[in-house]
Scaffold this motif. Structure first.
Motif, PDB file in Angstrom:
ATOM      1  N   LEU A   1       0.829  -1.202   0.000  1.00 41.12           N
ATOM      2  CA  LEU A   1       0.000   0.000   0.000  1.00 41.12           C
ATOM      3  C   LEU A   1       0.864   1.253   0.000  1.00 41.12           C
ATOM      4  N   ARG A   2       1.959   1.220   0.727  1.00 36.44           N
ATOM      5  CA  ARG A   2       2.891   2.347   0.707  1.00 36.44           C
ATOM      6  C   ARG A   2       3.503   2.516  -0.688  1.00 36.44           C
ATOM      7  N   ALA A   3       3.903   1.398  -1.309  1.00 36.31           N
ATOM      8  CA  ALA A   3       4.484   1.474  -2.647  1.00 36.31           C
ATOM      9  C   ALA A   3       3.466   1.963  -3.664  1.00 36.31           C
ATOM     10  N   ALA A   4       2.203   1.575  -3.515  1.00 41.23           N
ATOM     11  CA  ALA A   4       1.175   1.993  -4.461  1.00 41.23           C
ATOM     12  C   ALA A   4       0.954   3.496  -4.405  1.00 41.23           C
ATOM     13  N   VAL A   5       0.859   4.052  -3.200  1.00 37.41           N
ATOM     14  CA  VAL A   5       0.636   5.491  -3.069  1.00 37.41           C
ATOM     15  C   VAL A   5       1.851   6.264  -3.574  1.00 37.41           C
ATOM     16  N   ARG A   6       3.031   5.786  -3.278  1.00 39.17           N
ATOM     17  CA  ARG A   6       4.230   6.490  -3.720  1.00 39.17           C
ATOM     18  C   ARG A   6       4.371   6.470  -5.233  1.00 39.17           C
ATOM     19  N   ARG A   7       3.988   5.371  -5.869  1.00 39.51           N
ATOM     20  CA  ARG A   7       4.166   5.249  -7.316  1.00 39.51           C
ATOM     21  C   ARG A   7       3.020   5.904  -8.103  1.00 39.51           C
ATOM     22  N   GLU A   8       1.782   5.774  -7.629  1.00 39.50           N
ATOM     23  CA  GLU A   8       0.624   6.157  -8.422  1.00 39.50           C
ATOM     24  C   GLU A   8       0.044   7.518  -8.058  1.00 39.50           C
ATOM     25  N   HIS A   9       0.285   8.004  -6.863  1.00 40.69           N
ATOM     26  CA  HIS A   9      -0.313   9.279  -6.477  1.00 40.69           C
ATOM     27  C   HIS A   9       0.399  10.426  -7.188  1.00 40.69           C
ATOM     28  N   PRO A  10      -0.354  11.428  -7.673  1.00 41.04           N
ATOM     29  CA  PRO A  10       0.316  12.539  -8.365  1.00 41.04           C
ATOM     30  C   PRO A  10       1.331  13.270  -7.505  1.00 41.04           C
ATOM     31  N   ALA A  11       1.043  13.383  -6.209  1.00 38.05           N
ATOM     32  CA  ALA A  11       1.974  14.068  -5.302  1.00 38.05           C
ATOM     33  C   ALA A  11       3.018  13.127  -4.717  1.00 38.05           C
ATOM     34  N   GLN A  12       2.957  11.825  -5.060  1.00 34.27           N
ATOM     35  CA  GLN A  12       3.897  10.817  -4.534  1.00 34.27           C
ATOM     36  C   GLN A  12       4.010  10.921  -3.006  1.00 34.27           C
TER      37      GLN A  12
END
Length: 418
Positions: free
Chosen positions: A221-232
Motif C-alpha cells: 500500500l505504501r508502494a502503491a501510493v508512492r508510485r501512483e499518487h500525483p503528489a507521490q
C-alpha cells in the motif's frame, strides 16, 4: 672511662645520629620522611611516598594536589566537543582509533605492545589474542561479528538520519527496487481510486488486513501510493505489536516506514499532517484461515474512529484483494507460541514443510480499491467519548470495506491473472 666520656661529649655536640633524626618523641608508630639530610646509604631503605613515579626528592604529592586549577573556557570546551564528534564520525565510518586522532583529550594513551600491531600490551601479558581484522575467519566465527553487521551497532553504522519513529530513508531506498519489483511484476497490483487520497494534509486510510503469516499489505500500500499518487505522498502504516518481537523483522519494518500501533503514535503522525494507514482487524485479520478469507473480523473498539473525531481527519476506506491466497493459512497453533511473543504458529501448504522457503508468498494477482473519503466535520472532538456513536461509525466503515471486497471478488476471474 675517658673513651666513654669522649663519645658522650661528641654526641652532645653533633646531636643524635642521622638515622634517628626527625623521629617524634611521642610514643606510637612514626612515619619516616626522606629529606635532604638523609645519607645516600639510608635512602635505599626508605619506602617511596605517594605515586611510584620517580620524583626529585623535594616535590611531594601534596604540592601537586594543591596546584591551582586552570578553568576551561567555553570556547575551549566547544573545540574539544567538535574534535570528539569528528573523531567519532571517522571511527563509525570504519577508521581506526589511530587514524581518528588517537586518544580523547585528557585520556591517557594505552600502552601498545612492541609488536606494533596496535593491540594493548596487557592483552599480550595475559595471553589474549589480538583483535582480528573484519572479515577474517576468526572474526566471522565470533558473535561480535554478527552484532556489528546486523545488531544495534550495525544499524548505528549504517544509519545517520532517522525520524522520530525510526524511519530510515537510506534503508528504504536500498529496498525500493525489491518493492517495485513485487508491486509491478510479482503481484501485478491494479490500483483504483487513488484520486480519493488528498494531495496534502492529514488523512487516514483504513483497510482490511490480509497476507497470512507475513502480511505484505502495508508495504504494498505504501508502494502503491508512492508510485501512483500525483503528489507521490509518503504513507506510514501502523504495525501490530507482535511484529516487533520477531528477530530482525521489527527493526527492519520500523526502518522501512512502519510505526508501532497505538493512539499516541497515530496522533503525533496526524499532527504532522501525515498520511497513515491502519488495519483495524489486527492480528485476527492476518491470521484468518483460508476458509474464512475475505470475511472481515470485528474492528476492535473503534479506536480509529476516535482518532478521526479528535483530530478532524478524513477517512478513506480501502480494500485489498489477492493477498489472502499468497500464504493460505490451513491451521494455526496458538497454545505454545504465546511465550514467544507471537500470536500463532502458521500451518500452510508449504510451511513448515519447506522451512523458511515456505514463507515465500505465491505470485497472486492483487487489486487495491480506494473509496471516497468519509468526513466527520459534523461532529466535534467531544463525540469521541460517545461509545454508541463510535461503534456505529466503525460498523459503517466496516460495511463499506466489505462491500468493496465483495464487488472486487465478483469481477475477478482468476486468482493468478485477476
Amino acid at each position: 672511662m675517658s673513651t666513654e666520656h669522649d663519645r658522650e661529649r661528641k654526641g652532645a655536640v653533633n646531636g643524635p645520629p642521622a638515622s634517628t633524626r626527625g623521629r617524634s618523641e611521642r610514643p606510637g608508630p612514626t612515619q619516616v620522611v626522606p629529606s635532604i639530610d638523609v645519607e645516600d646509604e639510608e635512602t635505599r631503605y626508605l619506602a617511596p611516598i605517594g605515586p611510584t613515579e620517580p620524583s626529585d626528592g623535594r616535590k611531594t604529592q601534596s604540592s601537586e594536589a594543591h596546584a591551582p586549577v586552570v578553568p576551561v573556557t567555553a570556547e575551549e570546551l566547544q573545540r574539544q566537543i567538535r574534535e570528539l564528534e569528528a573523531r567519532l564520525k571517522r571511527m563509525l565510518a570504519g577508521a581506526s582509533p589511530e587514524a581518528a586522532g588517537g586518544a580523547a583529550p585528557g585520556e591517557p594513551e594505552t600502552e601498545r605492545s612492541p609488536r606494533g600491531d596496535g593491540a594493548p600490551a596487557a592483552a599480550d601479558a595475559v595471553g589474549e589474542p589480538p583483535l582480528s581484522e573484519p572479515g577474517t575467519a576468526r572474526d566471522v566465527l565470533s558473535t561480535d561479528f554478527y552484532l556489528r553487521q546486523w545488531g544495534r551497532a550495525g544499524l548505528r553504522r549504517r544509519t545517520e538520519e532517522v525520524d522520530e519513529f525510526g524511519f530510515d530513508p537510506k534503508s528504504e531506498a536500498r529496498y525500493r527496487p525489491l518493492f517495485d519489483f513485487l508491486y509491478r511484476h510479482y503481484f501485478r497490483i491494479d490500483l483504483e481510486g487513488i484520486e480519493h487520497v488528498p494531495s496534502e494534509g492529514r488523512c487516514l486510510v483504513v483497510s482490511n488486513h490480509s497476507g497470512g503469516p507475513i502480511p505484505y499489505d502495508g508495504l504494498m500500500l505504501r508502494a502503491a501510493v508512492r508510485r501512483e499518487h500525483p503528489a507521490q505522498r509518503e504513507l506510514r502504516w501502523l504495525a501490530d505489536d507482535f511484529v516487533y518481537y520477531l528477530p530482525f523483522a521489527g527493526t527492519l519494518m520500523n526502518r522501512l516506514g512502519a510505526v508501532r500501533a497505538c493512539q499516541e503514535n497515530a496522533e503525533r503522525l496526524l499532527a504532522g499532517e501525515r498520511l497513515i494507514a491502519v488495519f483495524p482487524e489486527g492480528a485476527k485479520g492476518s491470521g484468518k484461515l483460508f476458509k474464512d478469507r475475505y470475511r472481515l473480523q470485528r474492528f476492535g473498539r473503534g479506536g480509529f474512529i476516535r482518532l478521526c473525531l479528535r483530530t478532524r481527519t478524513p477517512l478513506v476506506p480501502c480494500a485489498i484483494v489477492g493477498a489472502e491466497e499468497t500464504n493460505p493459512l490451513l491451521y494455526r497453533v496458538e497454545h505454545v507460541t504465546r511465550a514467544l511473543g507471537i500470536p500463532y504458529l502458521p500451518i500452510t501448504p508449504t510451511f513448515p514443510l519447506l522451512g523458511p522457503l515456505g514463507l515465500v508468498p505465491a505470485p497472486t494477482k492483487w487489486k487495491i480499491r480506494l473509496a471516497e473519503p468519509v468526513r466527520f466535520d459534523a461532529y466535534g472532538p467531544e463525540a469521541a467519548d460517545d461509545e454508541i456513536l463510535v461503534r456505529r461509525l466503525a460498523e459503517r466503515v466496516r460495511v463499506t470495506i466489505q462491500g468493496l471486497i465483495d464487488d472486487t471478488l465478483a469481477t475477478r476471474r482468476s486468482v493468478w491473472f485477476g
